[in-house]
Write a protein that holds these residues in place. Structure first.
Motif, mmCIF file in Angstrom:
data_model
loop_
_atom_site.group_PDB
_atom_site.id
_atom_site.type_symbol
_atom_site.label_atom_id
_atom_site.label_comp_id
_atom_site.label_asym_id
_atom_site.label_seq_id
_atom_site.Cartn_x
_atom_site.Cartn_y
_atom_site.Cartn_z
ATOM 1 N N PHE A 124 0.849 -1.115 -0.061
ATOM 2 C CA PHE A 124 -0.046 0.101 -0.028
ATOM 3 C C PHE A 124 0.932 1.354 0.028
ATOM 4 N N LEU A 125 1.947 1.193 0.858
ATOM 5 C CA LEU A 125 2.842 2.347 0.713
ATOM 6 C C LEU A 125 3.392 2.732 -0.648
ATOM 7 N N VAL A 126 3.775 1.508 -1.325
ATOM 8 C CA VAL A 126 4.418 1.605 -2.776
ATOM 9 C C VAL A 126 3.220 2.196 -3.579
ATOM 10 N N ALA A 127 2.086 1.588 -3.686
ATOM 11 C CA ALA A 127 1.032 1.892 -4.699
ATOM 12 C C ALA A 127 -0.008 2.730 -4.281
ATOM 13 N N GLY A 128 0.340 3.246 -3.251
ATOM 14 C CA GLY A 128 -0.967 4.239 -2.666
ATOM 15 C C GLY A 128 -2.085 3.722 -1.743
ATOM 16 N N TRP A 129 -2.118 4.276 -0.432
ATOM 17 C CA TRP A 129 -3.108 3.679 0.359
ATOM 18 C C TRP A 129 -4.309 3.715 -0.030
ATOM 19 N N PRO A 130 -5.025 2.760 -0.228
ATOM 20 C CA PRO A 130 -6.480 2.818 -1.018
ATOM 21 C C PRO A 130 -7.610 2.869 0.000
ATOM 22 N N MET A 131 -7.495 3.104 1.364
ATOM 23 C CA MET A 131 -8.449 3.014 2.156
ATOM 24 C C MET A 131 -8.129 4.148 3.287
ATOM 25 N N ASP A 132 -9.475 4.513 3.958
ATOM 26 C CA ASP A 132 -9.303 5.471 4.973
ATOM 27 C C ASP A 132 -9.186 4.750 6.329
ATOM 28 N N LEU A 133 -9.143 5.207 7.376
ATOM 29 C CA LEU A 133 -8.982 4.740 8.685
ATOM 30 C C LEU A 133 -9.906 3.509 8.950
ATOM 31 N N THR A 134 -11.138 3.818 8.834
ATOM 32 C CA THR A 134 -12.278 2.855 9.265
ATOM 33 C C THR A 134 -11.985 1.516 8.174
ATOM 34 N N LYS A 135 -12.042 1.930 7.130
ATOM 35 C CA LYS A 135 -11.727 0.714 6.113
ATOM 36 C C LYS A 135 -10.350 0.039 6.358
ATOM 37 N N SER A 136 -9.482 0.696 6.752
ATOM 38 C CA SER A 136 -8.257 -0.071 7.120
ATOM 39 C C SER A 136 -8.256 -0.897 8.450
ATOM 40 N N ILE A 208 -10.339 -12.119 0.151
ATOM 41 C CA ILE A 208 -9.794 -11.549 -0.963
ATOM 42 C C ILE A 208 -10.693 -10.699 -1.551
ATOM 43 N N GLU A 209 -12.035 -11.249 -1.768
ATOM 44 C CA GLU A 209 -13.079 -10.332 -2.305
ATOM 45 C C GLU A 209 -13.521 -9.374 -1.533
ATOM 46 N N ALA A 210 -13.546 -9.532 -0.087
ATOM 47 C CA ALA A 210 -13.814 -8.460 0.768
ATOM 48 C C ALA A 210 -12.824 -7.315 0.615
ATOM 49 N N ALA A 211 -11.585 -7.673 0.721
ATOM 50 C CA ALA A 211 -10.417 -6.711 0.794
ATOM 51 C C ALA A 211 -10.400 -5.952 -0.358
ATOM 52 N N ARG A 212 -10.539 -6.617 -1.600
ATOM 53 C CA ARG A 212 -10.421 -5.998 -2.739
ATOM 54 C C ARG A 212 -11.894 -4.840 -2.818
ATOM 55 N N GLY A 213 -12.969 -5.357 -2.530
ATOM 56 C CA GLY A 213 -14.207 -4.386 -2.506
ATOM 57 C C GLY A 213 -13.867 -3.451 -1.486
ATOM 58 N N LEU A 214 -13.042 -3.254 -0.251
ATOM 59 C CA LEU A 214 -13.016 -1.977 0.367
ATOM 60 C C LEU A 214 -12.098 -1.214 -0.275
ATOM 61 N N ALA A 215 -10.927 -1.880 -0.737
ATOM 62 C CA ALA A 215 -9.870 -1.009 -1.762
ATOM 63 C C ALA A 215 -10.648 -0.290 -2.846
ATOM 64 N N ASN A 216 -11.580 -0.720 -3.371
ATOM 65 C CA ASN A 216 -12.209 -0.145 -4.786
ATOM 66 C C ASN A 216 -13.545 0.551 -4.186
ATOM 67 N N ASP A 217 -13.627 0.454 -3.041
ATOM 68 C CA ASP A 217 -15.004 1.348 -2.497
ATOM 69 C C ASP A 217 -16.464 0.826 -3.256
ATOM 70 N N ALA A 218 -16.307 -0.852 -3.433
ATOM 71 C CA ALA A 218 -17.383 -1.370 -3.987
ATOM 72 C C ALA A 218 -18.200 -2.422 -3.314
ATOM 73 N N THR A 219 -17.848 -2.462 -2.031
ATOM 74 C CA THR A 219 -18.405 -3.483 -1.108
ATOM 75 C C THR A 219 -19.295 -2.526 0.036
#
Length: 262
Positions: A124-136, A208-219
């Motif tokens: 995440f540090l390299v690619a850019g942090w995709p989530m706010d504190l709550t989603k983290s 994995i599906e849940a984590a990607r949904g959090l990162a994409n704000d799609a869940t």
């Protein structure tokens, strides 16, 4: 209370005496460097093929890399029990088998979560942090659920160590199976239907599906809870299978005198 104490004691002693990666060199090479290199490999491969974005592979590889500690680590504990000749005493002990083997699950769960957190943070540090504190924080819960289900699968595989000597071959093969069927590196929608069905019963798939949904704000909250409960249910299922197999294979090992084979 007695069984709880036995569970914690079994986990602590197993970790100190039998966990295969206690030495710094093995710990760094297997639990730190390998997951990072795996993540980098798939990120670069996916970019070169224009398949998904980097975050897709960062999340998949970070969660899948935890299986090195949860699956292979727990298999190694039973194998080391056999190697040092203590497996016979463990099987003859009047102590609760459930408490002992659940205790052995705890160190693998902890290391799996630690590996996944470290790898995810670096990615995440390299690619850019995709989530706010709550989603983290929600992502952290996903890691814990995935670590539990992976550790339960590892405990199930370790049961075969009662009758089979080359147990590490099974652990290595299972890690490749998880890499294939869970959608860690290939979108589950692009996999054959029969592979998707298998993946639904394996650890990591729902996490994995849940984590990607959090990162994409799609869940949404409902979908997130469904995926989390599904991951925990998968872990409980494999834990139940593991404890049943321990009982059945213990009887077979005693009957066939395979416990002391190494």
């Amino acid at each position: 209370m007695r069984n709880l104490r036995l569970t914690l004691l079994a986990g602590r002693l197993s970790f100190r005496a039998l966990f295969s990666w206690n030495t710094p060199s093995l710990f760094l090479s297997v639990l730190v460097i390998t997951p990072i290199l795996q993540m980098v490999f798939f990120v670069l491969l996916g970019s070169s093929l224009d398949y998904k974005n980097g975050m897709f592979f960062v999340i998949g590889a970070s969660l899948q890399g935890a299986t090195s500690a949860s699956v292979a680590g727990l298999v190694g504990v039973i194998a080391e029990e056999r190697r040092f000749g203590t497996l016979t005493f463990l099987m003859l002990s009047p102590a609760s088998r459930i408490a002992v083997f659940v205790g052995k699950l705890l160190p693998g769960l902890g290391f799996a979560a630690g590996v996944s957190i470290f790898t995810s943070t670096l990615g995440f540090l390299v690619a850019g942090w995709p989530m706010d504190l709550t989603k983290s924080l929600e992502y952290l819960l996903v890691i814990l659920a995935a670590s539990f289900s992976g550790a339960a699968l590892g405990l199930m595989l370790s049961a075969f160590g009662l009758i089979y000597r080359d147990i590490f071959q099974i652990a290595s093969a299972m890690q490749f199976v998880l890499l294939l069927v869970t959608g860690a590196t290939v979108d589950s929608a692009d996999l054959p239907r029969w592979v998707q069905i298998i993946g639904q019963g394996m650890p990591l798939t729902h996490a994995i599906e849940a984590a990607r949904g959090l990162a994409n704000d799609a869940t949404g909250t409902h979908r997130y809870l469904v995926l989390m409960l599904s991951e925990i249910f998968v872990g409980l299922f494999w834990l139940f299978v593991a404890l049943c197999l321990m009982k059945l294979l213990e009887v077979k090992a005693k009957r066939d005198a395979t416990i002391e084979l190494y």
